[in-house]
Design a protein around this motif. Structure first.
Motif, PDB file in Angstrom:
ATOM      1  N   GLU A  90       0.865  -1.179   0.000  1.00 46.88           N
ATOM      2  CA  GLU A  90       0.000   0.000   0.000  1.00 46.88           C
ATOM      3  C   GLU A  90       0.897   1.223   0.000  1.00 46.88           C
ATOM      4  O   GLU A  90       2.113   1.108   0.169  1.00 46.88           O
ATOM      5  CB  GLU A  90      -0.876  -0.008   1.251  1.00 46.88           C
ATOM      6  CG  GLU A  90      -1.782  -1.223   1.363  1.00 46.88           C
ATOM      7  CD  GLU A  90      -2.487  -1.270   2.711  1.00 46.88           C
ATOM      8  OE1 GLU A  90      -2.730  -0.205   3.305  1.00 46.88           O
ATOM      9  OE2 GLU A  90      -2.761  -2.385   3.171  1.00 46.88           O
ATOM     10  N   HIS A  91       0.298   2.382  -0.196  1.00 49.08           N
ATOM     11  CA  HIS A  91       1.076   3.616  -0.151  1.00 49.08           C
ATOM     12  C   HIS A  91       0.442   4.578   0.835  1.00 49.08           C
ATOM     13  O   HIS A  91      -0.780   4.772   0.832  1.00 49.08           O
ATOM     14  CB  HIS A  91       1.189   4.243  -1.548  1.00 49.08           C
ATOM     15  CG  HIS A  91       2.073   3.438  -2.438  1.00 49.08           C
ATOM     16  ND1 HIS A  91       1.615   2.360  -3.175  1.00 49.08           N
ATOM     17  CD2 HIS A  91       3.402   3.505  -2.658  1.00 49.08           C
ATOM     18  CE1 HIS A  91       2.620   1.823  -3.827  1.00 49.08           C
ATOM     19  NE2 HIS A  91       3.712   2.498  -3.540  1.00 49.08           N
ATOM     20  N   LYS A  92       1.287   5.157   1.675  1.00 52.09           N
ATOM     21  CA  LYS A  92       0.838   6.134   2.669  1.00 52.09           C
ATOM     22  C   LYS A  92       0.609   7.464   1.964  1.00 52.09           C
ATOM     23  O   LYS A  92       0.899   7.610   0.770  1.00 52.09           O
ATOM     24  CB  LYS A  92       1.878   6.266   3.774  1.00 52.09           C
ATOM     25  CG  LYS A  92       2.083   4.968   4.537  1.00 52.09           C
ATOM     26  CD  LYS A  92       3.042   5.128   5.692  1.00 52.09           C
ATOM     27  CE  LYS A  92       4.455   4.880   5.275  1.00 52.09           C
ATOM     28  NZ  LYS A  92       5.408   4.828   6.377  1.00 52.09           N
ATOM     29  N   GLY A  93       0.136   8.436   2.710  1.00 49.71           N
ATOM     30  CA  GLY A  93      -0.155   9.759   2.163  1.00 49.71           C
ATOM     31  C   GLY A  93       1.022  10.432   1.493  1.00 49.71           C
ATOM     32  O   GLY A  93       0.854  11.229   0.575  1.00 49.71           O
ATOM     33  N   ASP A  94       2.229  10.101   1.922  1.00 49.85           N
ATOM     34  CA  ASP A  94       3.425  10.690   1.304  1.00 49.85           C
ATOM     35  C   ASP A  94       3.957   9.829   0.164  1.00 49.85           C
ATOM     36  O   ASP A  94       5.056  10.039  -0.321  1.00 49.85           O
ATOM     37  CB  ASP A  94       4.511  10.905   2.357  1.00 49.85           C
ATOM     38  CG  ASP A  94       5.001   9.606   2.980  1.00 49.85           C
ATOM     39  OD1 ASP A  94       4.479   8.519   2.637  1.00 49.85           O
ATOM     40  OD2 ASP A  94       5.913   9.675   3.819  1.00 49.85           O
ATOM     41  N   SER A 105       4.985   6.838   0.252  1.00 46.85           N
ATOM     42  CA  SER A 105       5.949   5.802   0.622  1.00 46.85           C
ATOM     43  C   SER A 105       5.214   4.478   0.823  1.00 46.85           C
ATOM     44  O   SER A 105       4.074   4.437   1.275  1.00 46.85           O
ATOM     45  CB  SER A 105       6.716   6.199   1.889  1.00 46.85           C
ATOM     46  OG  SER A 105       5.841   6.342   2.976  1.00 46.85           O
ATOM     47  N   VAL A 152       4.124   0.761   2.270  1.00 44.94           N
ATOM     48  CA  VAL A 152       3.961   0.103   3.563  1.00 44.94           C
ATOM     49  C   VAL A 152       3.339  -1.264   3.309  1.00 44.94           C
ATOM     50  O   VAL A 152       2.541  -1.429   2.392  1.00 44.94           O
ATOM     51  CB  VAL A 152       3.108   0.944   4.543  1.00 44.94           C
ATOM     52  CG1 VAL A 152       1.691   1.140   4.031  1.00 44.94           C
ATOM     53  CG2 VAL A 152       3.101   0.329   5.930  1.00 44.94           C
ATOM     54  N   ASP A 164       5.697  -4.396   7.655  1.00 47.91           N
ATOM     55  CA  ASP A 164       6.027  -3.170   8.394  1.00 47.91           C
ATOM     56  C   ASP A 164       5.159  -3.073   9.645  1.00 47.91           C
ATOM     57  O   ASP A 164       5.657  -2.830  10.748  1.00 47.91           O
ATOM     58  CB  ASP A 164       5.762  -1.922   7.534  1.00 47.91           C
ATOM     59  CG  ASP A 164       6.666  -1.788   6.337  1.00 47.91           C
ATOM     60  OD1 ASP A 164       7.734  -1.189   6.469  1.00 47.91           O
ATOM     61  OD2 ASP A 164       6.274  -2.266   5.258  1.00 47.91           O
ATOM     62  N   ARG A 165       3.870  -3.256   9.446  1.00 47.86           N
ATOM     63  CA  ARG A 165       2.917  -3.115  10.554  1.00 47.86           C
ATOM     64  C   ARG A 165       3.104  -4.203  11.609  1.00 47.86           C
ATOM     65  O   ARG A 165       3.090  -3.922  12.808  1.00 47.86           O
ATOM     66  CB  ARG A 165       1.498  -3.119  10.003  1.00 47.86           C
ATOM     67  CG  ARG A 165       1.200  -1.884   9.174  1.00 47.86           C
ATOM     68  CD  ARG A 165      -0.246  -1.871   8.716  1.00 47.86           C
ATOM     69  NE  ARG A 165      -0.507  -0.687   7.908  1.00 47.86           N
ATOM     70  CZ  ARG A 165      -0.885  -0.725   6.633  1.00 47.86           C
ATOM     71  NH1 ARG A 165      -1.076  -1.875   6.022  1.00 47.86           N
ATOM     72  NH2 ARG A 165      -1.097   0.402   5.978  1.00 47.86           N
ATOM     73  N   GLU A 218       7.114   4.625  12.823  1.00 47.49           N
ATOM     74  CA  GLU A 218       6.809   5.106  11.476  1.00 47.49           C
ATOM     75  C   GLU A 218       5.391   4.752  11.051  1.00 47.49           C
ATOM     76  O   GLU A 218       4.744   5.525  10.356  1.00 47.49           O
ATOM     77  CB  GLU A 218       7.807   4.540  10.468  1.00 47.49           C
ATOM     78  CG  GLU A 218       7.549   5.078   9.085  1.00 47.49           C
ATOM     79  CD  GLU A 218       8.624   4.726   8.083  1.00 47.49           C
ATOM     80  OE1 GLU A 218       8.379   4.964   6.892  1.00 47.49           O
ATOM     81  OE2 GLU A 218       9.691   4.231   8.467  1.00 47.49           O
ATOM     82  N   GLU A 219       4.902   3.592  11.470  1.00 42.87           N
ATOM     83  CA  GLU A 219       3.595   3.147  10.978  1.00 42.87           C
ATOM     84  C   GLU A 219       2.420   3.560  11.857  1.00 42.87           C
ATOM     85  O   GLU A 219       1.312   3.739  11.361  1.00 42.87           O
ATOM     86  CB  GLU A 219       3.586   1.625  10.801  1.00 42.87           C
ATOM     87  CG  GLU A 219       4.733   1.090   9.978  1.00 42.87           C
ATOM     88  CD  GLU A 219       4.964   1.812   8.663  1.00 42.87           C
ATOM     89  OE1 GLU A 219       4.016   2.375   8.079  1.00 42.87           O
ATOM     90  OE2 GLU A 219       6.120   1.841   8.204  1.00 42.87           O
ATOM     91  N   THR A 273      11.714  -0.258   2.712  1.00 40.44           N
ATOM     92  CA  THR A 273      10.557  -1.066   2.300  1.00 40.44           C
ATOM     93  C   THR A 273      10.547  -1.313   0.791  1.00 40.44           C
ATOM     94  O   THR A 273      10.154  -2.394   0.347  1.00 40.44           O
ATOM     95  CB  THR A 273       9.236  -0.419   2.769  1.00 40.44           C
ATOM     96  OG1 THR A 273       9.269  -0.294   4.197  1.00 40.44           O
ATOM     97  CG2 THR A 273       8.032  -1.260   2.384  1.00 40.44           C
TER      98      THR A 273
END
Length: 124
Positions: A36-40, A42, A44, A48-49, A71-72, A92
């Protein structure tokens, strides 16, 4: 704090690395790894989680007065004197590409300054 501060952050980094490595190994053997991609923008992953959650659970159990900045999942206990800073998978993009160029760094800070830090690079 039980054990030396360096030993504690090393144990946390190793835990994050072990959890992430299990996902990495599955990915390399053909198990699909959703990205998936975070708001910035990057990336994830579940790895990671899962790695960050494992570290947070250990911190909550053994160091309930310490804050966490991950970070997450962001910051917990913002008024704490000491914080553990977690990047469960630094690299990642490399992780998702199957490249061994990623690690799991953890630091302990107080008053904005580093007290101890460690990183686990489980592939290498």
């Amino acid at each position: 704090m039980s054990g030396s501060q360096a030993e504690v952050v090393l144990r946390l980094a190793k835990l994050a690395g072990e959890v992430a490595f299990a996902h990495y190994r599955d990915h390399l053997t053909g198990k699909r790894l959703a990205v998936e991609h975070k708001g910035d923008a990057s990336p994830v992953t579940a790895a990671d989680r899962a790695a960050e959650l494992a570290v947070r659970e250990l911190i909550d159990r053994e160091f309930p007065g310490h804050g966490v900045l991950g970070e997450e999942f962001g910051r917990t206990r913002p008024d704490a004197k000491r914080f553990f800073c977690i990047d469960p998978i630094d690299g990642t993009k490399a992780f998702t590409a199957g490249a061994p160029l990623w690690g799991s760094p953890v630091a302990l800070t107080e008053g904005g300054g580093a007290i101890a830090g460690a990183a686990c690079f489980p592939v290498t």
